[in-house]
Scaffold this motif. Structure first.
Motif, PDB file in Angstrom:
ATOM      1  N   GLY A   1      -0.873  -8.268   1.459  1.00 22.98           N
ATOM      2  CA  GLY A   1      -0.116  -7.818   0.302  1.00 22.98           C
ATOM      3  C   GLY A   1      -0.080  -8.848  -0.807  1.00 22.98           C
ATOM      4  O   GLY A   1      -0.103  -8.503  -1.993  1.00 22.98           O
ATOM      5  N   TYR A   2      -0.025 -10.119  -0.434  1.00 16.63           N
ATOM      6  CA  TYR A   2      -0.075 -11.173  -1.444  1.00 16.63           C
ATOM      7  C   TYR A   2      -1.374 -11.077  -2.257  1.00 16.63           C
ATOM      8  O   TYR A   2      -1.369 -11.228  -3.483  1.00 16.63           O
ATOM      9  CB  TYR A   2       0.019 -12.549  -0.786  1.00 16.63           C
ATOM     10  N   LEU A   3      -2.476 -10.792  -1.565  1.00 11.96           N
ATOM     11  CA  LEU A   3      -3.755 -10.667  -2.273  1.00 11.96           C
ATOM     12  C   LEU A   3      -3.780  -9.426  -3.155  1.00 11.96           C
ATOM     13  O   LEU A   3      -4.556  -9.362  -4.102  1.00 11.96           O
ATOM     14  CB  LEU A   3      -4.910 -10.646  -1.264  1.00 11.96           C
ATOM     15  N   VAL A   4      -2.946  -8.436  -2.835  1.00 13.39           N
ATOM     16  CA  VAL A   4      -2.783  -7.305  -3.749  1.00 13.39           C
ATOM     17  C   VAL A   4      -2.164  -7.798  -5.052  1.00 13.39           C
ATOM     18  O   VAL A   4      -2.575  -7.395  -6.155  1.00 13.39           O
ATOM     19  CB  VAL A   4      -1.899  -6.209  -3.121  1.00 13.39           C
ATOM     20  N   SER A   5      -1.194  -8.700  -4.956  1.00  9.16           N
ATOM     21  CA  SER A   5      -0.525  -9.214  -6.155  1.00  9.16           C
ATOM     22  C   SER A   5      -1.469 -10.025  -7.032  1.00  9.16           C
ATOM     23  O   SER A   5      -1.235 -10.157  -8.238  1.00  9.16           O
ATOM     24  CB  SER A   5       0.685 -10.072  -5.761  1.00  9.16           C
TER      25      SER A   5
ATOM     26  N   LEU B   1      -3.164  -1.765  -2.834  1.00 11.66           N
ATOM     27  CA  LEU B   1      -2.119  -1.626  -1.821  1.00 11.66           C
ATOM     28  C   LEU B   1      -2.413  -0.494  -0.837  1.00 11.66           C
ATOM     29  O   LEU B   1      -2.300  -0.676   0.382  1.00 11.66           O
ATOM     30  CB  LEU B   1      -0.767  -1.399  -2.500  1.00 11.66           C
ATOM     31  N   LEU B   2      -2.783   0.688  -1.320  1.00 15.19           N
ATOM     32  CA  LEU B   2      -3.044   1.817  -0.434  1.00 15.19           C
ATOM     33  C   LEU B   2      -4.228   1.538   0.485  1.00 15.19           C
ATOM     34  O   LEU B   2      -4.219   1.916   1.663  1.00 15.19           O
ATOM     35  CB  LEU B   2      -3.284   3.084  -1.249  1.00 15.19           C
ATOM     36  N   ALA B   3      -5.230   0.856  -0.051  1.00 15.10           N
ATOM     37  CA  ALA B   3      -6.406   0.525   0.758  1.00 15.10           C
ATOM     38  C   ALA B   3      -6.061  -0.499   1.830  1.00 15.10           C
ATOM     39  O   ALA B   3      -6.571  -0.440   2.953  1.00 15.10           O
ATOM     40  CB  ALA B   3      -7.528   0.003  -0.137  1.00 15.10           C
ATOM     41  N   VAL B   4      -5.192  -1.447   1.498  1.00 14.10           N
ATOM     42  CA  VAL B   4      -4.750  -2.444   2.469  1.00 14.10           C
ATOM     43  C   VAL B   4      -4.013  -1.774   3.621  1.00 14.10           C
ATOM     44  O   VAL B   4      -4.267  -2.060   4.795  1.00 14.10           O
ATOM     45  CB  VAL B   4      -3.850  -3.495   1.777  1.00 14.10           C
ATOM     46  N   ALA B   5      -3.080  -0.869   3.309  1.00 14.50           N
ATOM     47  CA  ALA B   5      -2.336  -0.160   4.350  1.00 14.50           C
ATOM     48  C   ALA B   5      -3.268   0.674   5.224  1.00 14.50           C
ATOM     49  O   ALA B   5      -3.109   0.725   6.452  1.00 14.50           O
ATOM     50  CB  ALA B   5      -1.266   0.725   3.713  1.00 14.50           C
ATOM     51  N   THR B   6      -4.240   1.310   4.601  1.00 14.62           N
ATOM     52  CA  THR B   6      -5.183   2.141   5.347  1.00 14.62           C
ATOM     53  C   THR B   6      -6.063   1.285   6.254  1.00 14.62           C
ATOM     54  O   THR B   6      -6.319   1.648   7.404  1.00 14.62           O
ATOM     55  CB  THR B   6      -6.051   2.961   4.387  1.00 14.62           C
ATOM     56  N   ALA B   7      -6.521   0.150   5.743  1.00 12.06           N
ATOM     57  CA  ALA B   7      -7.325  -0.760   6.566  1.00 12.06           C
ATOM     58  C   ALA B   7      -6.523  -1.245   7.760  1.00 12.06           C
ATOM     59  O   ALA B   7      -7.040  -1.320   8.885  1.00 12.06           O
ATOM     60  CB  ALA B   7      -7.798  -1.945   5.723  1.00 12.06           C
ATOM     61  N   GLY B   8      -5.252  -1.578   7.538  1.00 15.12           N
ATOM     62  CA  GLY B   8      -4.412  -2.009   8.643  1.00 15.12           C
ATOM     63  C   GLY B   8      -4.236  -0.927   9.687  1.00 15.12           C
ATOM     64  O   GLY B   8      -4.307  -1.194  10.895  1.00 15.12           O
ATOM     65  N   ALA B   9      -4.014   0.303   9.261  1.00 14.68           N
ATOM     66  CA  ALA B   9      -3.830   1.412  10.196  1.00 14.68           C
ATOM     67  C   ALA B   9      -5.111   1.711  10.968  1.00 14.68           C
ATOM     68  O   ALA B   9      -5.064   2.018  12.166  1.00 14.68           O
ATOM     69  CB  ALA B   9      -3.359   2.658   9.446  1.00 14.68           C
TER      70      ALA B   9
ATOM     71  N   SER C   1       1.339   3.863  12.266  1.00 12.04           N
ATOM     72  CA  SER C   1       0.961   2.511  11.820  1.00 12.04           C
ATOM     73  C   SER C   1       0.897   2.396  10.306  1.00 12.04           C
ATOM     74  O   SER C   1       1.187   1.318   9.758  1.00 12.04           O
ATOM     75  CB  SER C   1      -0.406   2.133  12.417  1.00 12.04           C
ATOM     76  N   TRP C   2       0.516   3.462   9.619  1.00 13.15           N
ATOM     77  CA  TRP C   2       0.301   3.363   8.170  1.00 13.15           C
ATOM     78  C   TRP C   2       1.555   2.941   7.414  1.00 13.15           C
ATOM     79  O   TRP C   2       1.500   2.000   6.612  1.00 13.15           O
ATOM     80  CB  TRP C   2      -0.247   4.682   7.624  1.00 13.15           C
ATOM     81  N   PRO C   3       2.718   3.583   7.635  1.00 13.58           N
ATOM     82  CA  PRO C   3       3.902   3.128   6.895  1.00 13.58           C
ATOM     83  C   PRO C   3       4.316   1.709   7.261  1.00 13.58           C
ATOM     84  O   PRO C   3       4.855   0.979   6.416  1.00 13.58           O
ATOM     85  CB  PRO C   3       4.980   4.156   7.259  1.00 13.58           C
ATOM     86  N   TRP C   4       4.103   1.310   8.517  1.00 13.54           N
ATOM     87  CA  TRP C   4       4.407  -0.063   8.923  1.00 13.54           C
ATOM     88  C   TRP C   4       3.543  -1.046   8.133  1.00 13.54           C
ATOM     89  O   TRP C   4       4.048  -2.029   7.582  1.00 13.54           O
ATOM     90  CB  TRP C   4       4.169  -0.215  10.424  1.00 13.54           C
ATOM     91  N   CYS C   5       2.250  -0.769   8.078  1.00 11.83           N
ATOM     92  CA  CYS C   5       1.322  -1.638   7.334  1.00 11.83           C
ATOM     93  C   CYS C   5       1.633  -1.619   5.839  1.00 11.83           C
ATOM     94  O   CYS C   5       1.605  -2.666   5.173  1.00 11.83           O
ATOM     95  CB  CYS C   5      -0.118  -1.204   7.579  1.00 11.83           C
ATOM     96  N   PHE C   6       1.926  -0.439   5.320  1.00 11.23           N
ATOM     97  CA  PHE C   6       2.245  -0.323   3.893  1.00 11.23           C
ATOM     98  C   PHE C   6       3.497  -1.119   3.551  1.00 11.23           C
ATOM     99  O   PHE C   6       3.529  -1.857   2.555  1.00 11.23           O
ATOM    100  CB  PHE C   6       2.444   1.145   3.522  1.00 11.23           C
TER     101      PHE C   6
ATOM    102  N   LEU D   1       4.935  -3.713   5.082  1.00 12.25           N
ATOM    103  CA  LEU D   1       4.735  -5.156   5.140  1.00 12.25           C
ATOM    104  C   LEU D   1       3.873  -5.646   3.987  1.00 12.25           C
ATOM    105  O   LEU D   1       4.131  -6.706   3.405  1.00 12.25           O
ATOM    106  CB  LEU D   1       4.089  -5.540   6.473  1.00 12.25           C
ATOM    107  N   ALA D   2       2.832  -4.894   3.656  1.00 15.38           N
ATOM    108  CA  ALA D   2       1.971  -5.282   2.536  1.00 15.38           C
ATOM    109  C   ALA D   2       2.733  -5.211   1.214  1.00 15.38           C
ATOM    110  O   ALA D   2       2.551  -6.065   0.332  1.00 15.38           O
ATOM    111  CB  ALA D   2       0.739  -4.389   2.489  1.00 15.38           C
ATOM    112  N   TRP D   3       3.581  -4.212   1.075  1.00 14.91           N
ATOM    113  CA  TRP D   3       4.375  -4.082  -0.152  1.00 14.91           C
ATOM    114  C   TRP D   3       5.301  -5.274  -0.326  1.00 14.91           C
ATOM    115  O   TRP D   3       5.442  -5.814  -1.427  1.00 14.91           O
ATOM    116  CB  TRP D   3       5.178  -2.785  -0.098  1.00 14.91           C
ATOM    117  N   VAL D   4       5.934  -5.698   0.775  1.00 12.24           N
ATOM    118  CA  VAL D   4       6.801  -6.885   0.715  1.00 12.24           C
ATOM    119  C   VAL D   4       5.993  -8.107   0.305  1.00 12.24           C
ATOM    120  O   VAL D   4       6.419  -8.901  -0.550  1.00 12.24           O
ATOM    121  CB  VAL D   4       7.480  -7.119   2.075  1.00 12.24           C
TER     122      VAL D   4
END
Length: 208
Positions: free
Chosen positions: A48-52, A58-66, A152-157, A159-162
């Motif tokens: 998520g930091y790299l999203v910033s 962000l959506l791609a990060v959450a999807t990759a995590g899931a 898993s997707w909302p969990w990853c989303f 944490l990445a959002w934070v």
């Protein structure tokens, strides 16, 4: 204190994500979901930091995590399905998993069904180990992967959002840095105490 504890792990996670991009996130979350205690609470916030910084979306990060969660769950699910109870009975003391805990997980599956996987994927700690009892319970594979991804997707989303929000604020709000550093010692003590109690509790049960 906390920095000394997590620094080597964090540095490795950063290196993997920096070198592998989205595939690095998939790899790390796959390891986390294969019953290996590599905390997603470190992996996804760093992503998520790299999203910033503009490197990731962000959506791609959450999807990759899931996706990583699904891939990493396969071996744990298959071991549980093919060898479940004998593995726990023979090697449970090394895995910090008892037959009693396996019985409890099986009863939970019998009572609540497949929704167990979806709910547990949104809970810390237990989310990394839920694939094994799902395999023991012989949950249908297609439903297992669907619920694993959806949980898993909302969990990853989240944490990445934070991580994204903290990354954006880190260099613009000095109060954030001061607060985190003031909490460092306390968090470190809590982490060490929690892990020590967990291991002591498990080992004590083995001697009874």
């Amino acid at each position: 204190m906390l920095e000394k504890i997590i620094a080597p792990i964090a540095a490795w996670i950063i290196a993997v994500i920096s070198a592998g991009g989205y595939l690095g996130i998939v790899l790390l979350m796959a390891i986390e979901s294969a019953c290996v205690p590599l905390p997603s609470e470190i992996i996804m916030p760093f992503a998520g930091y790299l999203v910033s910084t503009g490197r990731f979306e962000l959506l791609a990060v959450a999807t990759a995590g899931a996706i990583g969660c699904n891939l990493g769950s396969i071996p744990a699910y298959e071991v549980g399905k093919r060898f479940g109870r004998p593995v726990v009975e023979r090697y449970g003391k090394y895995l910090l998993m008892s037959v009693h805990e396996l019985d409890r997980a099986e009863r939970f599956f019998l009572r609540w069904g497949s929704i167990t996987v979806l709910v547990c994927r949104m809970l810390p700690a237990v989310r990394s180990f839920i694939a094994f009892p799902a395999g023991v319970a012989r949950m249908p594979l297609a439903k297992f992967h669907l619920y694993t991804f959806v949980g898993s997707w909302p969990w990853c989303f989240g944490l990445a959002w934070v991580g994204m929000k903290l990354g954006a604020a880190w260099h613009t709000d000095s109060r954030l840095s001061r607060i985190l550093h003031s909490m460092d010692a306390l968090i470190g003590v809590v982490v060490i105490a929690g892990v020590s109690w967990f291991i002591w509790h498990k080992l004590k049960k083995r001697t009874r």
